[in-house]
Design a protein around this motif. Structure first.
Motif, PDB file in Angstrom:
ATOM      1  N   ASN A 188       0.847  -1.188   0.000  1.00  0.00           N
ATOM      2  CA  ASN A 188       0.000   0.000   0.000  1.00  0.00           C
ATOM      3  C   ASN A 188       0.884   1.240   0.000  1.00  0.00           C
ATOM      4  O   ASN A 188       2.077   1.176   0.299  1.00  0.00           O
ATOM      5  CB  ASN A 188      -0.986  -0.007   1.178  1.00  0.00           C
ATOM      6  CG  ASN A 188      -0.306   0.123   2.519  1.00  0.00           C
ATOM      7  OD1 ASN A 188       0.444   1.067   2.743  1.00  0.00           O
ATOM      8  ND2 ASN A 188      -0.550  -0.821   3.417  1.00  0.00           N
ATOM      9  N   ALA A 189       0.299   2.366  -0.337  1.00  0.00           N
ATOM     10  CA  ALA A 189       1.064   3.604  -0.527  1.00  0.00           C
ATOM     11  C   ALA A 189       1.776   4.061   0.736  1.00  0.00           C
ATOM     12  O   ALA A 189       2.931   4.478   0.686  1.00  0.00           O
ATOM     13  CB  ALA A 189       0.146   4.707  -1.050  1.00  0.00           C
ATOM     14  N   ASN A 190       1.115   3.980   1.887  1.00  0.00           N
ATOM     15  CA  ASN A 190       1.746   4.442   3.125  1.00  0.00           C
ATOM     16  C   ASN A 190       2.954   3.595   3.501  1.00  0.00           C
ATOM     17  O   ASN A 190       3.996   4.119   3.881  1.00  0.00           O
ATOM     18  CB  ASN A 190       0.737   4.456   4.275  1.00  0.00           C
ATOM     19  CG  ASN A 190      -0.292   5.550   4.109  1.00  0.00           C
ATOM     20  OD1 ASN A 190      -0.023   6.574   3.477  1.00  0.00           O
ATOM     21  ND2 ASN A 190      -1.472   5.340   4.654  1.00  0.00           N
ATOM     22  N   THR A 191       2.809   2.285   3.410  1.00  0.00           N
ATOM     23  CA  THR A 191       3.930   1.394   3.710  1.00  0.00           C
ATOM     24  C   THR A 191       5.062   1.618   2.721  1.00  0.00           C
ATOM     25  O   THR A 191       6.231   1.684   3.107  1.00  0.00           O
ATOM     26  CB  THR A 191       3.471  -0.082   3.657  1.00  0.00           C
ATOM     27  OG1 THR A 191       2.437  -0.269   4.622  1.00  0.00           O
ATOM     28  CG2 THR A 191       4.614  -1.024   3.954  1.00  0.00           C
ATOM     29  N   THR A 192       4.730   1.750   1.461  1.00  0.00           N
ATOM     30  CA  THR A 192       5.728   1.981   0.424  1.00  0.00           C
ATOM     31  C   THR A 192       6.497   3.263   0.674  1.00  0.00           C
ATOM     32  O   THR A 192       7.730   3.276   0.642  1.00  0.00           O
ATOM     33  CB  THR A 192       5.060   2.029  -0.968  1.00  0.00           C
ATOM     34  OG1 THR A 192       4.399   0.797  -1.193  1.00  0.00           O
ATOM     35  CG2 THR A 192       6.075   2.286  -2.052  1.00  0.00           C
ATOM     36  N   ARG A 193       5.807   4.321   0.965  1.00  0.00           N
ATOM     37  CA  ARG A 193       6.448   5.612   1.220  1.00  0.00           C
ATOM     38  C   ARG A 193       7.379   5.514   2.429  1.00  0.00           C
ATOM     39  O   ARG A 193       8.513   5.977   2.392  1.00  0.00           O
ATOM     40  CB  ARG A 193       5.378   6.683   1.437  1.00  0.00           C
ATOM     41  CG  ARG A 193       5.909   8.080   1.550  1.00  0.00           C
ATOM     42  CD  ARG A 193       4.832   9.171   1.582  1.00  0.00           C
ATOM     43  NE  ARG A 193       3.528   8.796   2.104  1.00  0.00           N
ATOM     44  CZ  ARG A 193       2.466   8.467   1.358  1.00  0.00           C
ATOM     45  NH1 ARG A 193       2.558   8.457   0.038  1.00  0.00           N
ATOM     46  NH2 ARG A 193       1.309   8.153   1.909  1.00  0.00           N
ATOM     47  N   ASP A 194       6.921   4.883   3.502  1.00  0.00           N
ATOM     48  CA  ASP A 194       7.720   4.734   4.708  1.00  0.00           C
ATOM     49  C   ASP A 194       8.987   3.922   4.426  1.00  0.00           C
ATOM     50  O   ASP A 194      10.090   4.306   4.834  1.00  0.00           O
ATOM     51  CB  ASP A 194       6.886   4.072   5.803  1.00  0.00           C
ATOM     52  CG  ASP A 194       7.587   4.051   7.141  1.00  0.00           C
ATOM     53  OD1 ASP A 194       8.129   5.097   7.545  1.00  0.00           O
ATOM     54  OD2 ASP A 194       7.591   2.978   7.786  1.00  0.00           O
TER      55      ASP A 194
END
Length: 108
Positions: free
Chosen positions: A18-24
């Motif tokens: 997901n985008a949040n995990t990827t960004r982190d």
């Protein structure tokens, strides 16, 4: 040529849930990588595919199943075994192959 004899090996990110995990993950990965490079260390990035091919397995779960019997009592996760797999692969690439059967961690 690096000023330091240490080589850091990092697994390239290839699958994003997901985008949040990827960004982190990308932020942490980038910070760690460029901090090491800025301090003069050598950093190699390795994709999971050649690591798994080297070990003769196809998935993250296969890597875990390959390692976990050798490390009983050590509470390893699949992320730990991925890191061990990447280190073994890089040792092989660098001409210093290690025998998985002789590597022990914990009470195994």
């Amino acid at each position: 040529h690096s000023l330091f004899p240490y080589i850091f090996v990092m697994e390239k990110q290839h699958y994003f849930r997901n985008a949040n995990t990827t960004r982190d993950l990308i932020e942490r990965y980038g910070y760690l990588k460029y901090s090491l490079l800025d301090r003069g260390y050598t950093v190699h990035e390795v994709s999971p595919s050649p690591v798994r091919k080297y070990l003769g397995v196809k998935s993250k779960e296969d890597v875990f199943r390959l390692f976990i019997p050798r490390f009983r009592g050590s509470h390893l996760t699949d992320n730990h075994t991925d890191a061990l797999a990447v280190a073994l692969y890089q040792a092989h690439v660098d001409g210093c192959p290690q025998d998985l059967a002789n590597i022990k961690i914990g009470n195994g």
